[in-house]
Every structure is written in C-alpha cells, then in structure tokens.
Design a protein around this motif. Structure first.
Motif, mmCIF file in Angstrom:
data_model
loop_
_atom_site.group_PDB
_atom_site.id
_atom_site.type_symbol
_atom_site.label_atom_id
_atom_site.label_comp_id
_atom_site.label_asym_id
_atom_site.label_seq_id
_atom_site.Cartn_x
_atom_site.Cartn_y
_atom_site.Cartn_z
ATOM 1 N N MET A 1 0.828 -1.186 0.000
ATOM 2 C CA MET A 1 0.000 0.000 0.000
ATOM 3 C C MET A 1 0.872 1.249 0.000
ATOM 4 N N HIS B 1 -5.229 7.668 4.567
ATOM 5 C CA HIS B 1 -6.323 6.699 4.577
ATOM 6 C C HIS B 1 -5.895 5.415 3.870
ATOM 7 N N SER C 1 -5.525 1.741 5.655
ATOM 8 C CA SER C 1 -6.417 0.637 5.289
ATOM 9 C C SER C 1 -5.642 -0.597 4.842
ATOM 10 N N HIS D 1 -6.180 -4.254 5.987
ATOM 11 C CA HIS D 1 -7.308 -5.076 5.547
ATOM 12 C C HIS D 1 -7.009 -5.824 4.259
ATOM 13 N N MET D 2 -5.776 -5.685 3.799
ATOM 14 C CA MET D 2 -5.378 -6.328 2.551
ATOM 15 C C MET D 2 -5.621 -7.831 2.590
ATOM 16 N N MET E 1 -7.919 -9.635 3.844
ATOM 17 C CA MET E 1 -9.291 -10.032 3.492
ATOM 18 C C MET E 1 -9.430 -10.125 1.985
ATOM 19 N N LEU E 2 -8.919 -9.091 1.332
ATOM 20 C CA LEU E 2 -9.010 -9.051 -0.124
ATOM 21 C C LEU E 2 -8.251 -10.231 -0.717
ATOM 22 N N MET F 1 -7.557 -13.113 0.608
ATOM 23 C CA MET F 1 -8.268 -14.373 0.822
ATOM 24 C C MET F 1 -9.471 -14.510 -0.110
ATOM 25 N N PHE G 1 -15.655 -12.082 1.545
ATOM 26 C CA PHE G 1 -14.308 -11.627 1.902
ATOM 27 C C PHE G 1 -13.960 -10.340 1.136
ATOM 28 N N VAL G 2 -14.224 -10.358 -0.176
ATOM 29 C CA VAL G 2 -13.834 -9.206 -0.997
ATOM 30 C C VAL G 2 -14.630 -7.965 -0.584
ATOM 31 N N MET G 3 -15.939 -8.157 -0.385
ATOM 32 C CA MET G 3 -16.788 -7.024 0.012
ATOM 33 C C MET G 3 -16.343 -6.486 1.366
ATOM 34 N N ASN G 4 -16.010 -7.407 2.249
ATOM 35 C CA ASN G 4 -15.544 -7.044 3.568
ATOM 36 C C ASN G 4 -14.306 -6.155 3.444
ATOM 37 N N ALA G 5 -13.364 -6.590 2.578
ATOM 38 C CA ALA G 5 -12.137 -5.817 2.390
ATOM 39 C C ALA G 5 -12.461 -4.454 1.784
ATOM 40 N N LEU G 6 -13.348 -4.440 0.778
ATOM 41 C CA LEU G 6 -13.703 -3.165 0.126
ATOM 42 C C LEU G 6 -14.261 -2.184 1.161
ATOM 43 N N ARG H 1 -13.798 -2.154 4.353
ATOM 44 C CA ARG H 1 -12.754 -1.721 5.281
ATOM 45 C C ARG H 1 -11.821 -0.716 4.614
ATOM 46 N N PHE H 2 -11.485 -0.953 3.344
ATOM 47 C CA PHE H 2 -10.655 0.016 2.624
ATOM 48 C C PHE H 2 -11.352 1.368 2.597
ATOM 49 N N LEU H 3 -12.657 1.271 2.331
ATOM 50 C CA LEU H 3 -13.445 2.481 2.108
ATOM 51 C C LEU H 3 -13.589 3.305 3.380
ATOM 52 N N GLY I 1 -13.022 1.846 6.918
ATOM 53 C CA GLY I 1 -12.380 1.386 8.149
ATOM 54 C C GLY I 1 -13.301 0.514 8.979
#
Lengths: 234, 442, 335
Positions: B395, B410, B414, B417-418, B420-421, B423, C122-127, C129-131, C133
């Motif tokens: 990042m 930001h 973030s 949380h990488m 999660m993506l 996985m 998982f992907v939505m969860n990450a999105l 969180r990225f967005l 927090g």
C-alpha cells in the motif's frame, strides 16, 4: 410437404442414442398422436422436435423452413407452442398472470388471445384471480395449454396432457384439443391413454425403442390387429 | 497412452512439489525473519491444518457446509480451561450444588417437553409444552443465578470461575473433541436432512452462540476477563525453566546459540513435535477411513445422493456421523490452540478467521483430500500472516505517487485489511479456475 | 395509572425499538429472499453488501456535509442514499458479471454458489474496510427526537418517559414506502412478473421467452438497493460498524427462513417475529413488573436473557421453525 416435418431424427442425451431414424410429420390443422410402450422415446421425440435435445442426424422443418439449428425459445417465436408434462404452470401466479407470461414474447395486444383462451376454457375465466398452484389437476392442465396458446402458435405440442387426470376430465381435455385443431392449429401430442388418443388422431405414430413401428391414421391403427394386440391390450 | 502416464507422473510429483514449496517458504521465513517467527507460523499453521482436516471431512467427504467452525474451535478451547486449570478454592462448594441442580432441572424440563410433545395433540400440546418450558426456565434461573453470583464473587480479580480439575493438559485435547462433537450432534440432529444451506445457516448461528457463552459465562471461563496461565502439555518445557537449567545453557553455549533464543525455539520445537504426531495420527485415521467401505459409501453419497438413497443408504444418518466426527477434529484443534497460546481469550474468536479462513484452506488444498487440507492449512495461514506484513508495504508503494494528505493516510491506514481481499481473491480464483484445489482428491 | 405507565414503558423499550429493528431486518431479509428465489442460493455476502452500501452512503453524506448541503430536519444520509444505491447496485452487477455468471452457466450446485458467496463476502468485507475502516461511526444528523422524554412528561403528566427518535420514524416510513414499491413492481409490472415467473418455474419461464440475464440483472439491482437502504436505516438508528453488519446475517437469514424463504411477505413477517422476540426476551421487565404488581420489587432485572445472547433468540426461533415447519410461516420454496 407437411406443415411440421421432422425426418430421420437420430440422437439422445449422452452417448447412447435414444431415437433411431425417427420421423414425425403433422399437416395443418391435424392432430398427430405418438403412442408406444414405456421407454419408447415418445417424450424424447417430442423434445427433439422442440430443440431440447441434440440430434446427430435428421432435420426439422416448420412450414417449409429448416429450424433444426434453432433454440427452443427461437422455435417458440417461429410458431411452436410446447406444454411440458409436469411443472407446466407458474404455481404462485394467478391464472391470468400465467397466460400473460405465455404472451411474454409478444409486443402487441394479447387481450384478444386471452379472451379466446377463456372462451375455450371457461372455467379459467372464473378462476382468473386464483393461483395456478391451487387449482385441480385438470384445471392446471387447461392453464398449461392456455399458456402455450398465448403465443398464437401454429403447432401445439403436448406431452401427456392427460397424465394423472380423471377419465371425465380427460374426455373434456380431448374435446378442447379437437376444438383447438379446428381453428387451424396443428397438434402433436404424446399420450399414455393410447386408445382414447388414437380415436381423435388424424395420424398416429407407434414408436418402439426410438423408431417408427407403425404409422397410419388413428382409426386404421385402432383397427390393426397387431397394434391392438401389442399396444392396446387386445 | 503416453499422455495419461504423464498426467499420472505429474500428479504423483504434485504433492511433494507443493510440500517442498511450503517448506521452502518456512525456511525462507526462518532465514529472513528469524526461526521464532518461522516456527510460530508453522505451529499455528499445523493447528489450522487440523481444523482444515475436520472441515474437509465435512465439506470434502460429504459436501456439508459448516459455517460455524469457529464455534467448535471455541468450545474445544474450553476443555483446557476446565481440565487442566487448578480448581478455584471454594468455588464448587459455593455454587456447585446450585449449578448441578439447575442443569438437572433444565434437562428434565426439556425431556418433559419432548415427551409431552409426543404424547399430546392440538392446543393442549402447545400449552403444556410452553408451560413446562416456562416453569422449567424460571426454576433453572432460580437455582442458577445465586450459584453463579456466589462463584463469581470468589476472588474475582484472579478467578471468579469454577476453575478446572487440575489434570494434565494432554487429557484436555480429546475432551475438547468430545465437547465439540456433542454440540455438533445437537445441531446436526436438527439441521441435517433439510436443504443443504440450512445447515450452513444453523451452524453460523450456533457458532455465534457458543462464543457468546464463552464471553459471558464468567463462572465458567471468566468470560472477557480471559483465563491466563493454562498449563502446557507434557512434554513441552517452559522457557524460564530452560534458562535456569545449567545443562541447557551449557549445551546452547556449546552450539553457539543465545540461551534465551534457544529456549524459545526449543519450546516451539517441542510443540511442533507434538502437533506433528497428532497430525500423523489423524492423517492415518482419515486415510484409512476414506479407503474403507465406509469412506467409499461417504463419497458415493456426496457424488449422488439420490442414487445412494435409492440403494437404501440412510443419508441423514451418515451425514450426522461425519458432521460429528469432523466437528470433533475441529474441537481437538481448538483445545490444542489454547494449550499453545496458554490463555483463553473468548473475544478473539472471529468468524472470518476461524470459520471462513478454514474453508479457504480446505478449498485451496483440495476438497476431499486430507493431504490437501494440511497443505492448504499451512500455506494459507502463511499467506494470511504475510499478507498482514506485506499489506502496508504494498500500500505504501501504491500510495507513494499521491501527495501527503488525508487520502494517502487513509490508503496506508487501510492496508491492514489487505488480507481479506487476498483471501477473497484466492478463494474465488481457486473455485473458478481450479475447483479441485492444489492437491486434488484421487 | 400504573397500568398506563407499564404500557408506556413497554411501548418505549419494546414496541418502538422492535418495530424499527424489525423493519430493518425485513428489508435485509427481502434481499436474501430475492436472491434465493431467482439465483437459488443463500447469499452469505449479504451482510457485507449492506455494510458496503452503508459505507458508500456515509462517505457521500460526509461529502454533502462538507459542501454544506443538508436535508433540513431529516438526516443528510437520506439525500446520499440514492447515490449509495446506484454505486452498490453497480457493484452487484459487476460482481455478477465477474463471479456468479460463470456458475450459472455451468449450473453449479447451490452449495457451491454459497461457497462462492463466501469468497465475495471476503472481498466485500475488504472493500468496506478500505473504504471506511472498522470503527464505529455515527452519521445521523438532523432533528434527533420527535418526542423526547421531557416533552412527553409535560404533555401527559405520566412518570414514565417515552421517546420517539426521528430515525425510528424514518426507518418505518422508508420501509413502508420501499416495500410498497417492491410489491407494486413484482405484482404489477411486466419485468416484476417475469421475475416471479422465473422464480416459480425457471424452465417454463425460459420456454416463455423470458430473458434470464435481464431477470438476474434486475434482481441484483433491487438487492443492492434493498441492502443499502436496510444498512443505512440500521446505521442511522443505531450506528455503523462493519462487523456488526456481518453479524446481522444470522437474524436476517432467520427472518427469511422463519417467514418462508423465497416468499417476500414471509420475509417481512419473519423480520418482525425475530425483532420482537429478540427485544422482548432481552428487555429487563423489572420496571413493568413493578408497575403492574404493587408492593413488590423483584430482586433481579427480570430479564429472560442477557442482551449478549440476542443471537440465541434468532437461532432458537430458526431451529424451532426448521424442526416443526420447514417451509416457514408463509409457504416458502421447496425444502
């Protein structure tokens, strides 16, 4: 040439062929009935005509045009109507909505056709607001036929329309089918109740193991001693 | 012909190859970040592998979607607390009787309700069952509440719970398996035999509830106050004892290793040996069972339920069996994990980590393949840990062209949380392009 | 007088919160049930879809607030909601195109679809969180109360206070509008009817010339909208936290199944069954009991279950329904 002509159809679901050089033709306004023992490939032949089955050989023409390569949906647009044997209504939708869905591919006003269906099956008009799943077996078959008629088909195909209905209802259904044929629609029908069906048939096909065994008018088949003995129980 | 032989050849080389890659990654971690870190990842990876073995029995052998592995992990983790912790002085005397009476009342009420349900009909049935359950509930609370208060009042800063039996930690591992199996039996009995995804939803629920129990029942496991100092299993030593041992220090110095570092690594190696033994036993058992008539029947049911049912197999019963067995293995892993950590922290149970990550391990490894579950367990755990490390670096690189400011901050914030993506993408990628996983079932 | 006070207490602590919560659950369950009827799988990503939609809406709300745009006494988030819906629905369509479409084409088993939805989760969860927090966010602005405790006391002279927060009223009003619009769409429009037909009998729908791709696309758009609305209302009423939304999955599934999965009326009824049970069982009834039974002060809180066990309520109801009436209260789809 006949209105529908499905010639020399050979094919099946997997590797093994179910149909062997099977030919079915129907003329305009005629009723053709396919009978035969269980597992003879009657329904399969019907599905092949409708394009739900890959054919290795053979050709299907409707009104002179070759439709062998078309999908079932496209065949509906060409003027075929199909009533499956089971699961042939939308159970949680009203009778009227079922008919409306039948007319889904039409962009013109289908109200007139719906009135015609109601004229043909008056009981449906009374039950138009009722869910199709709540109707009796015979009424549900009427909805199914009505739904198929909504596209104004030139050829109506019925897969065992009288399966599981009482004899009285069966006679009534056959009467309605004759009425439909009188309006100039060709009918191709698979039937378990061979004797009654052949009585109304202009043309009868006896299939055995996916091949044509006897082909003649309904009356002639009923009179044929071989057919009587082997398939009609004496 | 030559093609098939080639294919067989590659598939035979596949497993050693992937395990070699995995070993190389761990060794690389050891060389670059130190052996403590590498062994730490490996030990937790092996525990995840055992969880994956359990989930694989359910999903891989039988096609059952358990969306509540977390619950069985947590319940298994309760066993070391109850078995190996010393008992709290006076706790049982203060509240033990009340607890026992309360649970007996609860059991009687439920049994009576079931009995009435079977005997009566219509409105009488509904009323009688409801009445029994309501009266039973109040009687249960009447005995439970004072007992719980009494137990929680004892030395609340350090204990406030029943404590354990003071038995060796190793005993708690099979007990963890049994606890999980019991809960699985209850869930399976109700949710199996219905639509396949109802089991998923029911297990999702039971997992949340089990964790809620662990978080809130202080008399049981101190709840969110956590239980610390859970004894280590035999024969794992304590670092401090090693460091105080003259012989150990002398040996380490002879090898040119710092004794403190040496002690931590020795402890991790001891855990490693223990875990490897457990995994080998489980692997042997699972492979044997897969090859037995029972295993063949299991797969026959999974591949075609209808024809298996037509052959007279009682599918729901078989499913219940495998579901309970798989959950027992998950519970075993849960108990082992608590022994490794030495503490029970109920709030650390997170479904993404303990339910869905395990599913990713199974699917990446290869559904139905035990070796695959082990490979997937260690490999995915490695990626999970490393994605947490690499995330900020990647990042940072991505954010470097942007000017400093809230947006850049930001982005960098973030990065955590990488994983999660990562996985999600791995799971979707494997499901789509290699649905049989890295080491496909034979 | 005490009876009235007891009634007020019940209204204040049970009926009003449970109605708002039930409306939020109902909207969530409608999304789950729609996906179930049309795409025929239980969508485990739905909770995270709600979180994503709410996250986007919050970002846009902040943007509006920064620009000085407000919605008078109503929360600014309501202005941002349509934009959040558009973005979430677009994401749904994108996900379908990239992920789900393939599995439809190969006619994957439902349980495989569920697994795929875990990947999407998982992907939505990450999105999300990225967005935005992982922290808890309160984004409710505008008027806080329609009736506050002091006004109520002055108005009625009762000792027992009653508060009605504006977000609760907004939740219920919005939910009623959304549900009415959805039922109108499903029952009256050609596209809506074709969706019901597709849900009822896929093969026959195909035979009738209904375009499956269109049906699926419309379903995802509606689901995205429902999820965003449900999530935003929940966030306004309580607060936004990504993980809480994931946990909402259980009561939402429970609502859909209790009502009869695949049945929209059932989803709504199920939402209220779950919410009233949850709030009712975790409410401390001490006050009400004290009003009703004079001269008796119960020792405890008279709380049947601690609020930490609220998920146990959804779960128990779910299990009871699965055992005794697997098709749900309103006939759902095949079991």
């Amino acid at each position: 040439m006949s209105y529908l002509s499905a010639t020399n159809m050979t094919g099946g679901y997997g590797k093994a062929d179910i149909l062997h050089d099977c030919t079915l033709t129907v003329d305009k306004g005629q009723i053709a009935v396919i009978v035969g023992p269980n597992g003879a490939g009657k329904s399969t032949a019907m599905k092949a005509v409708f394009g739900m089955l890959g054919l290795r050989a053979g050709q299907v023409t409707l009104d002179g045009t070759d439709i062998s390569a078309l999908s079932p949906q496209d065949r509906v647009k060409k003027g075929m109507g199909f009533v499956p044997q089971v699961n042939n209504v939308f159970p949680t939708m009203t009778v009227e909505e079922n008919l409306e869905m039948g007319a889904f591919i039409r962009n013109d006003n289908y109200r007139v056709t719906m009135e015609q269906v109601f004229d043909l099956f008056p009981i449906l008009k009374d039950k138009r607001r009722q869910n199709a799943g709540e109707l009796s077996g015979g009424q549900r078959q009427q909805v199914a036929v009505g739904r198929a008629l909504m596209t104004q088909p030139k050829l109506l195909m019925l897969d065992e329309p009288t399966a599981g209905v009482s004899p009285i209802v069966m006679d009534e259904l056959f009467d309605r089918i004759i009425e439909v044929a009188r309006t100039g629609i060709s009918i191709l029908m698979v039937e378990q109740n061979a004797r009654q069906a052949l009585e109304i048939a202009d043309k009868g096909y006896v299939l055995v193991q996916g091949a044509n065994k006897y082909t003649d008018t309904g009356q002639a088949l009923l009179a044929d001693p071989d057919v009587r003995r082997t398939f009609l129980g004496g | 012909m030559s093609n098939t032989r080639q294919a067989a050849e590659t598939s035979r080389l596949r497993a050693p190859l992937f395990f070699a890659i995995m070993t190389a990654l761990i060794v690389l971690e050891g060389v670059t970040s130190g052996w403590n870190s590498a062994l730490g990842i490996l030990n937790m990876g092996l525990i995840s592998a055992i969880m994956a073995l359990g989930v694989n029995m359910q999903w891989g052998y039988a096609g059952l979607f358990n969306a509540g592995a977390m619950g069985f992990v947590a319940l298994g983790g309760l066993a070391p607390v109850l078995i190996s912790m010393p008992p709290t002085q006076g706790a049982f005397k203060a509240g033990g009787f009340g607890l026992i009476v309360a649970f007996i009342i609860a059991a009687i009420a439920v049994l009576a309700a079931v009995w009435l349900y079977k005997r009566l009909h219509g409105l009488a049935r509904g009323l009688a069952v409801a009445a029994v359950l309501i009266v039973g509930f109040f009687a249960y609370r009447f005995f439970l509440d004072p007992a719980v208060s009494a137990i929680e009042a004892i030395n609340p800063s350090a204990a406030g719970n029943l404590g354990g039996l003071g038995l060796p930690t190793l005993i708690s591992w099979p007990v963890g398996a049994i606890l999980a199996a019991g809960a699985a039996w209850l869930v399976g009995k109700t949710a199996l035999g219905l639509r396949s995804d109802y089991l998923a939803i029911a297990t999702l629920g039971i997992a949340e509830i089990l964790v809620a129990v662990l978080k809130n029942e202080q008399w049981l496991d101190r709840g969110v106050l956590n239980v610390n100092g859970i004894p280590r299993p035999w024969p794992v030593p304590y670092e401090i004892n090693l460091q105080n041992s003259q012989a150990f220090v002398a040996q380490m110095q002879a090898w040119g290793i710092d004794p403190t570092l040496g002690s931590t690594i020795t402890v991790k190696l001891a855990f490693l040996v223990l875990f490897v033994v457990v995994i080998l036993v489980l692997l042997w058992l699972t492979e044997m069972s897969l090859r037995s008539p029972w295993g063949r029947m299991m797969r026959a049911i999974r591949d075609n339920e209808i024809s298996a049912a037509a052959m007279g197999k009682n599918i729901t019963r078989r499913h219940l069996q495998i579901f309970v067995l798989g959950s027992a293995v998950i519970g075993l892993a849960g108990a082992m994990m608590i022994s490794l950590d030495g503490q029970m922290t109920p709030s650390s149970y997170n479904p993404l980590r303990y339910t869905f990550l395990i599913l990713v391990m199974v699917i990446v490894g290869g559904s139905g393949s035990n070796w695959g579950a082990i490979l997937g367990g260690v490999l995915i755990w490695y990626v999970w840990v490393k994605a947490g490390d690499w995330g900020p670096d990647i990042m940072g690189l991505l954010a470097s062209p942007f000017p400093d400011g809230p947006f850049k901050a930001h982005m960098i914030a973030s990065a955590a949380h990488m994983r999660m993506l990562v996985m999600g993408v791995i799971l979707l990628g494997v499901l789509r392009f290699s649905p049989r996983g890295l080491l496909p079932e034979k | 007088m005490d009876i009235i006070n007891a009634l007020v207490a019940v209204t204040n602590y049970v009926i009003i919160p449970a109605t708002a919560y039930g409306a939020q659950l109902a909207l969530g369950a409608l999304g789950v049930t729609l996906i179930y009827s049309i795409l025929r799988f239980s969508n485990f990503a739905h909770g995270d879809t709600m979180a994503f939609g709410t996250g986007v809406t919050i970002l846009i709300t902040w943007g509006f607030q920064a620009m000085g745009i407000s919605f008078g006494p109503l929360p600014t988030a309501l202005l941002a909601l349509p934009f959040g819906i558009v973005i979430t629905s677009a994401l749904m369509l994108g996900t379908d195109r990239v992920v789900y479409r393939y599995y439809r084409r190969v006619r994957a088993a439902p349980v495989v679809m569920v697994m795929v939805s875990v990947g999407v989760m998982f992907v939505m969860n990450a999105l999300t969180r990225f967005l935005i927090g992982v922290d808890q966010i309160n984004f409710d602005d505008g008027a806080r109360f329609i009736i506050n405790a002091r006004q109520w006391r002055e108005m009625t002279g009762l000792t027992e206070p009653l508060t009605l927060r504006s977000t609760q009223v907004i939740t219920v009003v919005t939910a009623v509008i959304v549900v009415a619009a959805l039922f109108w769409f499903l029952g009256r429009t050609r596209t809506g009817k074709s969706m019901r037909a597709f849900s009822d009998n896929e093969d026959l729908a195909l035979l009738s010339g209904i375009d499956p791709n269109k049906v699926v696309a419309v379903t995802w758009i509606i689901t995205g909208a429902l999820a965003t609305i449900a999530g935003t209302l929940y966030g306004l009423d309580k607060s936004f936290k990504a993980f809480t939304y994931f946990q909402l999955l259980l009561p939402i599934f429970a609502s859909a199944i209790v009502g009869g999965i695949g049945n929209p009326v059932g989803a709504i009824a199920g939402g209220f069954v779950i919410s009233f049970s949850e709030v009712g069982l975790t409410y401390a009834w001490k006050k009400v009991v004290t009003y009703l039974i004079p001269n008796w002060e119960p020792d405890g809180l008279v709380q049947l279950l601690s609020t930490d066990y609220k998920y146990a309520v959804s779960f128990t109801i779910l299990i009871l329904v699965l055992i005794f009436k697997p098709t749900g209260l309103f006939k759902g789809k095949i079991v």
